[in-house]
Write a protein that holds these residues in place. Structure first.
Motif, mmCIF file in Angstrom:
data_model
loop_
_atom_site.group_PDB
_atom_site.id
_atom_site.type_symbol
_atom_site.label_atom_id
_atom_site.label_comp_id
_atom_site.label_asym_id
_atom_site.label_seq_id
_atom_site.Cartn_x
_atom_site.Cartn_y
_atom_site.Cartn_z
ATOM 1 N N LYS A 161 0.865 -1.186 0.000
ATOM 2 C CA LYS A 161 0.000 0.000 0.000
ATOM 3 C C LYS A 161 0.893 1.225 0.000
ATOM 4 N N LYS A 163 1.132 5.267 0.518
ATOM 5 C CA LYS A 163 0.457 6.468 1.022
ATOM 6 C C LYS A 163 0.542 7.531 -0.071
ATOM 7 N N ASP A 188 -3.532 4.861 -0.272
ATOM 8 C CA ASP A 188 -4.290 5.405 0.864
ATOM 9 C C ASP A 188 -3.988 6.895 0.989
ATOM 10 N N ASN A 190 -5.639 9.014 3.218
ATOM 11 C CA ASN A 190 -5.987 9.569 4.531
ATOM 12 C C ASN A 190 -6.729 10.898 4.428
ATOM 13 N N GLU A 213 -7.997 4.020 -0.939
ATOM 14 C CA GLU A 213 -8.498 4.169 0.426
ATOM 15 C C GLU A 213 -8.656 5.646 0.814
ATOM 16 N N ASP A 238 -11.808 4.056 5.371
ATOM 17 C CA ASP A 238 -11.113 3.789 6.644
ATOM 18 C C ASP A 238 -11.681 4.770 7.679
ATOM 19 N N GLU A 239 -11.192 6.016 7.679
ATOM 20 C CA GLU A 239 -11.597 7.008 8.688
ATOM 21 C C GLU A 239 -13.111 7.213 8.776
ATOM 22 N N LYS A 262 -10.709 -1.376 11.410
ATOM 23 C CA LYS A 262 -9.714 -1.224 12.477
ATOM 24 C C LYS A 262 -10.499 -1.323 13.768
HETATM 25 MG MG MG Z 1 -6.027 4.221 6.001
#
Ligand code: MG
Ligand code: OSB
Length: 369
Positions: A161, A163, A188, A190, A213, A238-239, A262
């Motif tokens: 993965k 970032k 990802d 974020n 992501e 995710d978040e 998570k």
């Molecule tokens: Mg993430």
């Protein structure tokens, strides 16, 4: 459960290599380890909140406060039958999901140890090995990123993965994809993009990514739905995913096609279970995200990732990918290319090492009824 004592420790461990996301570059990890005791048996948990409120609004100091002032007193005040009852009772307090999860995880470890079985068995897990994956931070240059990916592949990882953030996205993916046309690759953000960036995000489609992501902000389910309609790649949240309700909203709106689970972000194993089961019934695959946990939190994640609907490779890597002195014995290692064997001793099945814990401890507190 008759809990005799609860302990918390705030720890700081240096990373082997800095970790940079769209919101910060970090050189170490601050986190809380929880312990719950019954009949001399100890269950361990980890609170995945970070020192700064960047990934989520929670922080280590905020979680410490909520645990010592509200959650731990609640455990001693009320008769709590088990981890699921703890989770149900803790719901009276709003938010603070990572703080709640850090204690619920310790109760699950305790219950499995009391029964003398691995935690995966208590959860109803269906596999002995899970699919590993490595999350590769933002580097100083693209050649350094490609070198780092090469290093991970050399260690046996098969899924990588990357970032991403504005300015570190299409070229980074192109460089890695060109050198490694066949690896499993995902990205990802974020939450670093906005809907106005959608033309840039659409340029990621040709790289054959497993998923993209969290491109947008956590609360922004609507814009994720708009983007998903225009992208070939599957979006994964995710978040944004904090509960069964947010999962259902995201899937009904078409905000994503894959869910990152998570356990800390959703408030503990009980809520994790509801999300997992709902996704399974909806035909939506999930995978286990990571928060650069110590071996204690990561061992918990290994057991969680044995549930049947964890169908994509997880952000679960070996101890040495994160820390030189991980807190557990034995270290977590790859058991074969792209795989990690789940420990089969009682509970989380790994032994926290007392002197490594105390060496990394910034503060410690014990609580009794
Ligand atoms: Mg993430
Ligand atoms: O978004 O998945 C994320 C680490 C800290 C905060 C957020 C994230 C991450 C990771 C680490 O990607 C994954 C791992 O623990 O291996």
């Amino acid at each position: 459960m008759t809990i005799e004592r609860i302990e918390m420790a705030l720890l700081k461990l240096p990373y082997v290599h800095f970790f940079e996301t769209s919101f910060s570059r970090d050189y170490d990890r601050t986190f809380i380890i929880t312990r719950v005791f019954e009949d001399g048996i100890c269950g361990f948990g980890e609170v995945v909140a970070e020192a700064a409120p960047l990934y989520s609004g929670e922080t280590t100091e905020g979680a410490w406060h909520v645990l010592r002032s509200y959650l731990i007193p609640m455990v001693f005040r009320e008769k709590i039958g088990g981890p699921e009852e703890f989770a149900a009772k803790a719901k009276r307090f709003r938010g603070n999901l990572m703080a709640k999860a850090g204690l619920e995880l310790a109760f699950w470890d305790l219950e499995a140890k009391k029964a003398g079985i691995p935690l995966k068995k208590l959860y109803g897990g269906v596999r002995d090995e899970i699919e590993a994956g490595v999350s590769c931070g933002i580097e100083n240059s693209i050649p350094e990123l490609v070198d780092r990916v090469a290093g991970f592949l050399g260690e046996g990882y098969r899924r990588v993965k990357l970032k991403i953030k504005p300015g570190w996205d299409v070229a980074a993916c192109a460089a890695v994809r060109e050198k490694y046309p066949d690896i499993l690759l995902q990205v990802d953000a974020n939450g670093a993009y906005r809907l106005a960036d959608k033309e840039t995000l659409k340029k990621l489609d040709p790289f054959n990514l497993l998923l993209v992501e969290q491109p947008f902000a956590p609360y922004d389910l609507w814009d994720h739905a708009k983007l998903q309609k225009e992208m070939k790649s599957a979006l994964c949240l995710d978040e944004s995913i904090l509960s069964l309700d947010t999962t259902r909203a995201a899937l009904e709106m078409g905000s994503c096609r894959i869910i990152n689970i998570k356990v800390g972000r959703v408030g503990g194993p009980s809520e994790m279970r509801k999300i997992h089961d709902y996704c399974q019934a909806s035909g939506v695959p999930v995978w286990c995200g990571g928060m650069l946990e110590s071996g204690i939190g990561r061992a918990h994640n290994l057991h969680i990732a044995t549930l049947p609907n964890f169908k994509l490779p997880n952000d679960l890597s070996a101890s040495r990918r994160y820390y030189r002195e991980d807190l557990i014995d034995p270290f977590i290692e790859l058991s074969g290319p792209g795989k990690i064997r789940v420990p089969d001793g009682p509970g989380i099945g790994v032994n926290p090492v007392e002197d490594r814990i105390s060496k990394a401890t910034l503060k410690h507190e014990a609580f009794k009824p």
